[in-house]
Scaffold this motif. Structure first.
Motif, mmCIF file in Angstrom:
data_model
loop_
_atom_site.group_PDB
_atom_site.id
_atom_site.type_symbol
_atom_site.label_atom_id
_atom_site.label_comp_id
_atom_site.label_asym_id
_atom_site.label_seq_id
_atom_site.Cartn_x
_atom_site.Cartn_y
_atom_site.Cartn_z
ATOM 1 N N GLN A 104 0.090 -1.176 -0.264
ATOM 2 C CA GLN A 104 0.254 -0.004 -0.332
ATOM 3 C C GLN A 104 1.027 1.213 0.214
ATOM 4 O OE1 GLN A 104 -3.036 0.019 -0.366
ATOM 5 N NE2 GLN A 104 -4.238 -2.335 -0.598
ATOM 6 N N ARG A 106 1.975 4.767 -2.577
ATOM 7 C CA ARG A 106 1.126 5.687 -3.623
ATOM 8 C C ARG A 106 2.672 6.540 -3.913
ATOM 9 N NH1 ARG A 106 -3.189 2.651 -1.379
ATOM 10 N NH2 ARG A 106 -4.443 2.092 -3.413
ATOM 11 N N THR A 112 -1.636 6.841 -6.821
ATOM 12 C CA THR A 112 -0.897 6.215 -8.209
ATOM 13 C C THR A 112 -0.285 5.376 -7.273
ATOM 14 O OG1 THR A 112 -0.980 7.529 -9.411
ATOM 15 C CG2 THR A 112 0.422 5.962 -10.125
ATOM 16 N N VAL A 113 -0.216 3.761 -7.076
ATOM 17 C CA VAL A 113 0.292 2.634 -6.902
ATOM 18 C C VAL A 113 1.694 2.689 -7.214
ATOM 19 C CG1 VAL A 113 -0.013 0.567 -6.291
ATOM 20 C CG2 VAL A 113 -2.225 1.835 -6.425
ATOM 21 N N GLN A 139 -3.776 3.075 3.676
ATOM 22 C CA GLN A 139 -5.070 3.395 2.865
ATOM 23 C C GLN A 139 -6.220 4.102 4.150
ATOM 24 O OE1 GLN A 139 -6.442 0.001 1.106
ATOM 25 N NE2 GLN A 139 -6.393 -0.887 2.653
#
Length: 409
Positions: A104, A106, A112-113, A139
């Motif tokens: 997880q 970004r 955007t990962v 997240q």
């Protein structure tokens, strides 16, 4: 009376044996004492090392920065408690202890990962050193924004033996920036409509032929300041948009030489008012696949900056140098230039040089930041160096792109 030799030797042998055995015992005892002393010293040294290790761990677990140590293969060989907290957010399913694992994580846009080759640990394992790469981990409400820096660890021969990374929590800063950008965008939108109306009505008034000369002068001053405010609002809005998402460009094949000539002519009244000689060198036709409006903004920003910092009697020179794959727009001036220590900062938002502050020059420090974003959106680059003969030279290098071919200047 005769005495046998054996009878005479026996006491001597006994005495000698006693002496030898006594010396051996003393030697063994001394060696045992020395071994015991060394054992005590070793135990004390190990206790000291263990104490120092625990002290170092306590210190590292106290600091509010995540610290990570990689070996030359990218394996995790050390980390503090703070970094373990970040890892729990980034890798809720666990981590295998090697650089580049996906989770997880970004980019700074929080959407955007990150791909494996973009992960800070992977880049550090390959020997890259960097500062302030911003990422989001986790997240939902628990996600955190981190600023990551990395340095390589090398042996005496210069071979990389590992990497050290530091992760600083910048969530509050990033959220404050989002609030600031939203505020700037909102205010800019609210200001743009009345300013456009004011400038429009001033233009209408100035078209009248029956106005007294003094009234015309007053209206011209009002018009200049209205347009100045319009540019400032546009710059603020561009900054807010650029922070929210990458600068968008709409490319088409344009004559870059004609575009540069037009911007030079548009700047001549300002140059004349400041008593600065303005020289343009962009002859012929030079085709380029660029966003014409954005590139106009680049040339205008560089010209305005050069004219603003050039004293009366100086010169500003604009040149277009075409190449096979790359085009160079160069704006040089004979002003005071920028101190080397400030050149890495001038592309930051709202940064103003010491000279600009001392001379109370107009501006809020957005022109070069916006210029950099536009140039980067074209996959180009901008460089600042000393101009020949003094002053500053700004070089914008843009790829021709799109297979465009020009006739040259």
């Amino acid at each position: 009376m005769s005495v046998r030799p054996r009878a005479l030797l026996a006491p001597l042998v006994a005495v000698a044996s006693g002496l030898v055995l006594g010396a051996g015992a003393r030697r063994i005892g001394a060696e045992r004492d020395e071994a015991e002393r060394r054992g005590r010293e070793l135990a004390a040294a190990l206790d000291t090392i263990e104490h120092q290790r625990r002290t170092a761990e306590a210190i590292l677990d106290t600091v509010d920065v995540g610290l990570l140590l990689l070996d030359e293969q990218g394996r995790y060989v050390g980390r503090n408690k703070r970094h373990e907290d970040f890892m729990a957010l980034a890798f809720p399913d666990g981590h295998d202890g090697t650089a580049g694992q996906l989770g997880q994580v970004r980019h700074a846009d929080a959407v955007t990962v990150m791909a494996r080759d973009e992960m800070p640990t992977h880049r550090a394992r390959l020997g890259e050193e960097f500062d302030d790469i911003r990422i989001w981990v986790g997240q939902g409400a628990e996600r955190r924004a981190l600023s990551v820096s990395a340095r390589s660890i090398r042996d005496e021969s210069g071979r990389q033996t590992g990497s050290a990374l530091a992760y600083k929590d910048v969530t509050d800063f990033m959220e404050a920036m989002e609030v600031k950008d939203a505020f700037v965008a909102s205010v800019s939108h609210e200001l743009r409509t009345p300013l456009t109306s004011i400038a429009g009505y001033l233009d209408v008034l100035l078209e009248r032929a029956d106005l007294p000369a003094q009234a015309v002068r007053h209206l011209e001053i009002a018009e200049r300041n209205a347009h100045r405010l319009e540019r400032l609002v546009a710059d603020l809005l561009s900054t807010a948009v650029a922070d929210a998402s990458p600068t968008a460009v709409q490319r088409a094949t344009v004559d870059l030489a004609a575009l540069v000539r037009e911007q030079v002519e548009a700047a001549r009244p300002v140059a004349a008012a400041r008593q600065v000689e303005l020289v343009g060198c962009a002859a012929g036709e030079v085709a380029a696949y660029v966003d014409s409006q954005r590139v106009r903004q680049v040339v205008d920003n560089l010209l305005s900056n050069a004219l603003k910092h050039t004293p009366a009697g100086g010169q500003v020179r604009v040149e277009l140098v075409p190449g096979d794959d790359e085009l160079e727009v160069c704006v040089s001036d004979t002003g005071p230039g920028i101190a080397p220590a400030e050149r890495d900062q001038v592309f930051g938002r709202f940064f103003r040089t010491r000279a600009a502050r001392d001379q109370v020059l107009p501006g809020v420090g957005l022109g070069l930041a916006i210029t950099r974003d536009i140039v980067a959106a074209h996959d180009g680059r901008i460089e600042l160096d000393d101009a020949p003969g003094g002053g500053l030279r700004a070089r914008v290098l843009l790829p021709r792109g799109g297979g465009a071919v020009g006739s040259g200047a």
